[in-house]
Design a protein around this motif. Structure first.
Motif, PDB file in Angstrom:
ATOM      1  N   ASP A  70       1.229  -1.196   0.123  1.00 62.99           N
ATOM      2  CA  ASP A  70      -0.649  -0.355   0.374  1.00 62.99           C
ATOM      3  C   ASP A  70       0.631   0.888   0.022  1.00 62.99           C
ATOM      4  O   ASP A  70       0.152   2.440  -0.678  1.00 62.99           O
ATOM      5  CB  ASP A  70      -1.023   0.076   1.235  1.00 62.99           C
ATOM      6  CG  ASP A  70      -0.269  -0.585   2.641  1.00 62.99           C
ATOM      7  OD1 ASP A  70       0.633   0.105   2.795  1.00 62.99           O
ATOM      8  OD2 ASP A  70      -0.428  -1.100   3.094  1.00 62.99           O
ATOM      9  N   GLY A  71       1.995   0.622   0.160  1.00 60.18           N
ATOM     10  CA  GLY A  71       3.175   2.059   0.381  1.00 60.18           C
ATOM     11  C   GLY A  71       3.129   3.176   1.355  1.00 60.18           C
ATOM     12  O   GLY A  71       3.694   4.114   1.810  1.00 60.18           O
ATOM     13  N   PRO A  86      -7.009   9.463   0.061  1.00 62.17           N
ATOM     14  CA  PRO A  86      -6.122   9.999  -0.954  1.00 62.17           C
ATOM     15  C   PRO A  86      -4.560   9.181  -1.432  1.00 62.17           C
ATOM     16  O   PRO A  86      -4.317   9.123  -2.253  1.00 62.17           O
ATOM     17  CB  PRO A  86      -5.756  11.356  -0.701  1.00 62.17           C
ATOM     18  CG  PRO A  86      -7.150  12.475  -0.067  1.00 62.17           C
ATOM     19  CD  PRO A  86      -7.134  11.128   0.742  1.00 62.17           C
ATOM     20  N   LYS A  87      -3.603   9.039  -0.094  1.00 67.16           N
ATOM     21  CA  LYS A  87      -2.570   8.284   0.034  1.00 67.16           C
ATOM     22  C   LYS A  87      -2.026   6.970  -1.015  1.00 67.16           C
ATOM     23  O   LYS A  87      -2.211   6.525  -1.590  1.00 67.16           O
ATOM     24  CB  LYS A  87      -1.795   8.533   1.401  1.00 67.16           C
ATOM     25  CG  LYS A  87      -1.454  10.137   1.738  1.00 67.16           C
ATOM     26  CD  LYS A  87      -0.687   9.877   3.363  1.00 67.16           C
ATOM     27  CE  LYS A  87      -0.112  11.088   3.442  1.00 67.16           C
ATOM     28  NZ  LYS A  87      -1.144  11.755   4.727  1.00 67.16           N
ATOM     29  N   LEU A  88      -3.855   6.720  -0.291  1.00 68.44           N
ATOM     30  CA  LEU A  88      -4.045   5.300  -0.687  1.00 68.44           C
ATOM     31  C   LEU A  88      -4.156   4.341  -2.265  1.00 68.44           C
ATOM     32  O   LEU A  88      -4.081   4.104  -2.735  1.00 68.44           O
ATOM     33  CB  LEU A  88      -4.981   4.463   0.139  1.00 68.44           C
ATOM     34  CG  LEU A  88      -4.522   3.763   1.728  1.00 68.44           C
ATOM     35  CD1 LEU A  88      -6.197   3.340   2.740  1.00 68.44           C
ATOM     36  CD2 LEU A  88      -4.087   2.299   1.553  1.00 68.44           C
ATOM     37  N   ASN A  89      -5.343   6.048  -2.087  1.00 66.28           N
ATOM     38  CA  ASN A  89      -5.695   5.701  -3.832  1.00 66.28           C
ATOM     39  C   ASN A  89      -3.989   6.344  -4.607  1.00 66.28           C
ATOM     40  O   ASN A  89      -4.227   5.644  -5.989  1.00 66.28           O
ATOM     41  CB  ASN A  89      -7.253   7.127  -4.442  1.00 66.28           C
ATOM     42  CG  ASN A  89      -8.181   6.571  -3.495  1.00 66.28           C
ATOM     43  OD1 ASN A  89      -8.777   5.572  -4.595  1.00 66.28           O
ATOM     44  ND2 ASN A  89      -8.621   6.778  -2.441  1.00 66.28           N
ATOM     45  N   ALA A  90      -3.646   7.270  -4.677  1.00 70.36           N
ATOM     46  CA  ALA A  90      -2.602   7.421  -5.215  1.00 70.36           C
ATOM     47  C   ALA A  90      -1.171   5.931  -5.708  1.00 70.36           C
ATOM     48  O   ALA A  90      -0.682   5.717  -6.410  1.00 70.36           O
ATOM     49  CB  ALA A  90      -1.684   8.605  -4.205  1.00 70.36           C
ATOM     50  N   ARG A  91      -1.080   5.415  -4.103  1.00 69.04           N
ATOM     51  CA  ARG A  91       0.019   4.698  -4.110  1.00 69.04           C
ATOM     52  C   ARG A  91      -0.314   3.327  -4.481  1.00 69.04           C
ATOM     53  O   ARG A  91       0.313   2.559  -4.399  1.00 69.04           O
ATOM     54  CB  ARG A  91      -0.150   4.479  -2.498  1.00 69.04           C
ATOM     55  CG  ARG A  91       1.543   6.269  -2.792  1.00 69.04           C
ATOM     56  CD  ARG A  91       2.092   6.144  -0.662  1.00 69.04           C
ATOM     57  NE  ARG A  91       2.246   7.359  -0.669  1.00 69.04           N
ATOM     58  CZ  ARG A  91       2.470   8.000   0.436  1.00 69.04           C
ATOM     59  NH1 ARG A  91       2.502   7.321   1.586  1.00 69.04           N
ATOM     60  NH2 ARG A  91       2.653   9.629   0.913  1.00 69.04           N
ATOM     61  N   ALA A 116     -16.246   2.403  -3.270  1.00 66.63           N
ATOM     62  CA  ALA A 116     -16.971   3.263  -3.701  1.00 66.63           C
ATOM     63  C   ALA A 116     -15.496   3.696  -3.633  1.00 66.63           C
ATOM     64  O   ALA A 116     -14.870   5.161  -4.624  1.00 66.63           O
ATOM     65  CB  ALA A 116     -17.453   3.894  -3.559  1.00 66.63           C
ATOM     66  N   ILE A 117     -15.144   4.118  -2.447  1.00 67.19           N
ATOM     67  CA  ILE A 117     -13.495   4.841  -2.219  1.00 67.19           C
ATOM     68  C   ILE A 117     -12.540   4.868  -2.492  1.00 67.19           C
ATOM     69  O   ILE A 117     -11.443   5.653  -2.873  1.00 67.19           O
ATOM     70  CB  ILE A 117     -13.662   5.030  -0.676  1.00 67.19           C
ATOM     71  CG1 ILE A 117     -14.484   5.044   0.573  1.00 67.19           C
ATOM     72  CG2 ILE A 117     -12.519   5.942   0.148  1.00 67.19           C
ATOM     73  CD1 ILE A 117     -15.563   6.669   0.408  1.00 67.19           C
ATOM     74  N   TRP A 118     -11.960   3.370  -3.505  1.00 71.15           N
ATOM     75  CA  TRP A 118     -11.366   3.222  -4.749  1.00 71.15           C
ATOM     76  C   TRP A 118     -11.852   4.485  -5.568  1.00 71.15           C
ATOM     77  O   TRP A 118     -11.952   3.141  -6.469  1.00 71.15           O
ATOM     78  CB  TRP A 118     -10.752   1.596  -4.410  1.00 71.15           C
ATOM     79  CG  TRP A 118     -10.521   0.660  -3.383  1.00 71.15           C
ATOM     80  CD1 TRP A 118     -10.400  -0.172  -2.666  1.00 71.15           C
ATOM     81  CD2 TRP A 118      -9.023   0.875  -2.746  1.00 71.15           C
ATOM     82  NE1 TRP A 118      -9.815  -0.616  -1.585  1.00 71.15           N
ATOM     83  CE2 TRP A 118      -8.866   0.299  -1.615  1.00 71.15           C
ATOM     84  CE3 TRP A 118      -8.008   2.377  -3.263  1.00 71.15           C
ATOM     85  CZ2 TRP A 118      -7.581  -0.304  -0.964  1.00 71.15           C
ATOM     86  CZ3 TRP A 118      -6.242   1.770  -2.209  1.00 71.15           C
ATOM     87  CH2 TRP A 118      -6.680   0.760  -1.460  1.00 71.15           C
ATOM     88  N   PRO A 188     -11.079  20.476   4.605  1.00 72.54           N
ATOM     89  CA  PRO A 188     -11.341  20.110   4.629  1.00 72.54           C
ATOM     90  C   PRO A 188     -11.806  20.051   3.086  1.00 72.54           C
ATOM     91  O   PRO A 188     -12.946  19.031   2.503  1.00 72.54           O
ATOM     92  CB  PRO A 188     -12.833  20.943   5.215  1.00 72.54           C
ATOM     93  CG  PRO A 188     -11.904  21.907   5.632  1.00 72.54           C
ATOM     94  CD  PRO A 188     -10.553  21.649   5.963  1.00 72.54           C
ATOM     95  N   GLU A 189     -11.113  21.117   2.125  1.00 68.37           N
ATOM     96  CA  GLU A 189     -10.697  21.349   0.545  1.00 68.37           C
ATOM     97  C   GLU A 189      -9.933  19.990  -0.046  1.00 68.37           C
ATOM     98  O   GLU A 189     -10.883  19.344  -1.071  1.00 68.37           O
ATOM     99  CB  GLU A 189     -10.328  22.307   0.154  1.00 68.37           C
ATOM    100  CG  GLU A 189     -10.399  23.818   0.212  1.00 68.37           C
ATOM    101  CD  GLU A 189     -12.466  23.511  -0.570  1.00 68.37           C
ATOM    102  OE1 GLU A 189     -12.425  23.275  -2.279  1.00 68.37           O
ATOM    103  OE2 GLU A 189     -12.979  23.720   0.264  1.00 68.37           O
ATOM    104  N   ALA A 190      -9.119  19.201   0.951  1.00 70.51           N
ATOM    105  CA  ALA A 190      -8.984  17.589   0.573  1.00 70.51           C
ATOM    106  C   ALA A 190     -10.302  16.651   0.649  1.00 70.51           C
ATOM    107  O   ALA A 190     -10.247  16.249  -0.488  1.00 70.51           O
ATOM    108  CB  ALA A 190      -7.941  17.676   1.174  1.00 70.51           C
ATOM    109  N   ALA A 191     -10.690  16.666   1.569  1.00 74.22           N
ATOM    110  CA  ALA A 191     -11.789  15.697   2.428  1.00 74.22           C
ATOM    111  C   ALA A 191     -13.137  16.133   0.826  1.00 74.22           C
ATOM    112  O   ALA A 191     -13.155  14.627   0.298  1.00 74.22           O
ATOM    113  CB  ALA A 191     -12.008  15.889   3.659  1.00 74.22           C
TER     114      ALA A 191
END
Ligand code: UDP
Length: 457
Positions: A70-71, A86-91, A116-118, A188-191
């Motif tokens: 998972d990096g 977001p980190k998990l999704n990127a890595r 869905a979160i992936w 919150p923007e990142a969320a």
């Protein structure tokens, strides 16, 4: 409770499906339950897991398991889960792509089913020309609220003053301004950005699966159909087919059941805030004194990490232990489904996570709802205002409000009405799982839909 798919009629198809759960307890449980349901329907199941929060693999001899890196660094895994998304999704893009390509070269795959979160997985699926179905592990109503966030931001709801928090959100009844999902992060923007990706990724998917049932969220399912224009399958609640115990990340303390065996029927309030929620010492004290002052017996899940920076129960004051030693029992993690179905349980003080909410409805246990972030804020509003199966703590976890809510729920007239409502909902839920019931039929439709992607291998 473990009825091992007794309601599932078997099919003889042997298509291969690849499932990819998000590595948090409230997401792993429903995905593994779905895997078991589809396996029972005759599909071959491969599950791709990441190293972080990997469940006990010895429970799954009937699945093929692939584990990908998972990096995440050691310091990152100790940060809050929302920040990890977001980190998990990127890595995971590279490892997931490679693992899926490898699986594809071994055997045909009918489709992938990902949380869905992936959100990154849609692009991988498109590249490899595999259909992707999305599993959203929370309510339809909260998902619609996520999808509405840009609109609510444009309308100015997200910048309203503290004094306006009880105003209605006219575009999204029954929400009040204070119920609009927030994420307890400094950013919150990142969320909002990752939620926009989740919604976009879901719009591009071939179909949507929800762990809900039609009779619970009929208007919301209709709205979802209008907005997303995708085949949607409300086939829940999954745990009525397979229990969540096999994917528990912590050992479930069964002494909670022997303790409940000694309590009077419907006398105990079960208290749990799920697998992620964190509170500070002040809030902890509010809960402790609310329970103490209610004079009601309680079973409390005090998970490691529940209180920021503390691992041990000693953080609770001496006076609390003295006042409650005869009628309180605390465990680190409980067999929640068995607890909720125990005759001694009369109410559930919950953080309104979706699995907990559904599990409570299934057992006809009325709720006292708090919330910490995200979908919990919407779920608790629906429990209070729409389904009327619980009491929302409008000011959060405050000792006096907890005490009053426990009394109302366990001994008052209001509690009786709420109990009647939840028993009627439980009845509808049970009917939805019977042949001709909405969830049962939706599951058959899902099997046909998946089978249409490829011939049996
Ligand atoms: N759970 C459990 N033991 C506990 C507390 C929770 O097995 O002591 C399970 C519960 O049955 C549910 C899941 O953990 O299936 C929590 O999911 P939920 O969506 O309610 O909340 P989250 O942990 O995602 O905030």
């Amino acid at each position: 409770m473990d009825n091992h798919g007794q309601n599932i009629q078997q099919h003889s198809k042997r298509c291969r499906l690849v499932l990819f759960p998000l590595p948090f307890q409230g997401h792993i449980n429903p995905m593994i339950q779905l895997a078991n349901i589809l396996h029972h329907k005759g599909f071959d199941i491969t599950i791709i897991l990441v190293k972080y929060n990997c469940p006990n693999l010895s429970q799954y001899p009937h699945f093929t398991i692939r584990i990908i890196p998972d990096g995440l660094t050691e310091s990152e895994v100790s940060t809050i889960e929302v920040a990890l998304i977001p980190k998990l999704n990127a890595r995971c893009v590279g490892p997931f792509h490679d693992s899926l390509a490898q699986l594809l070269s071994d055997d045909p795959i009918a489709c992938i089913i990902t949380d869905a979160i992936w959100y990154f997985t849609q692009e991988v699926a498109d590249n490899l020309k595999i259909p992707r179905i999305v599993l959203r592990t929370s309510s339809v109503s909260s998902f619609l609220a996520y999808a509405a966030l840009p609109l609510l931001q444009d309308k100015g709801y997200l910048s309203m003053k503290d004094s306006e928090m009880d105003e209605p959100v006219v575009e999204f009844p029954p929400l009040k301004v204070k119920d609009i999902p927030r994420f307890g992060t400094d950013d919150p923007e990142a969320a909002h950005q990752f939620l926009a990706e989740v919604v976009e990724g879901t719009k591009k998917a071939s179909g949507l699966i929800f762990n809900t049932f039609k009779e619970l969220e009929e208007p919301e399912l209709a709205k979802l159909g209008e907005q997303f224009l995708k085949p949607t399958f409300a086939i829940g609640p999954f745990h009525k087919y397979f229990s969540a115990s096999s994917s528990s990340l912590w050992t479930q303390d069964r002494t909670s059941i022997s303790w409940l065996d000694k309590q009077a029927p419907k006398s105990v309030i079960y208290v749990s805030f799920g697998s992620i929620a964190e509170m500070d010492e002040e809030k902890l004290n509010e809960v402790a004194w609310g329970l103490t002052n209610s004079q009601q017996p309680f079973l409390w899940v005090f998970r490691s990490g529940l209180v920021q920076g503390s691992k041990c129960l000693e953080i609770l004051p001496k006076e609390f232990w003295e006042a409650t030693s005869k009628r309180g029992y605390i465990v680190k993690w409980a067999p929640q489904q068995d607890v909720l179905s125990h005759p001694a349980i009369g109410g559930f003080l919950t953080h309104s996570g979706w699995n907990s909410t559904l599990e409570s409805i299934c057992e006809g246990v009325p709720m006292i709802c708090s919330y910490f972030f995200g979908d919990q804020m919407v779920n608790s509003r629906y429990v209070n205002d729409i389904w009327r199966v619980g009491i929302k703590l409008e000011k959060g976890l405050e000792r006096f409000d907890i005490e009053i809510a426990v009394r109302k729920l366990m001994i008052g007239k209001e509690g009786e009405n709420i109990r009647r409502n939840i028993l009627s909902l439980k009845e509808k839920l049970n009917l939805s799982l019977k042949p001709d019931g909405s969830s049962y039929q939706s599951l058959d439709n899902l099997v046909d839909f998946i089978s249409s992607f490829g011939p049996p291998v």
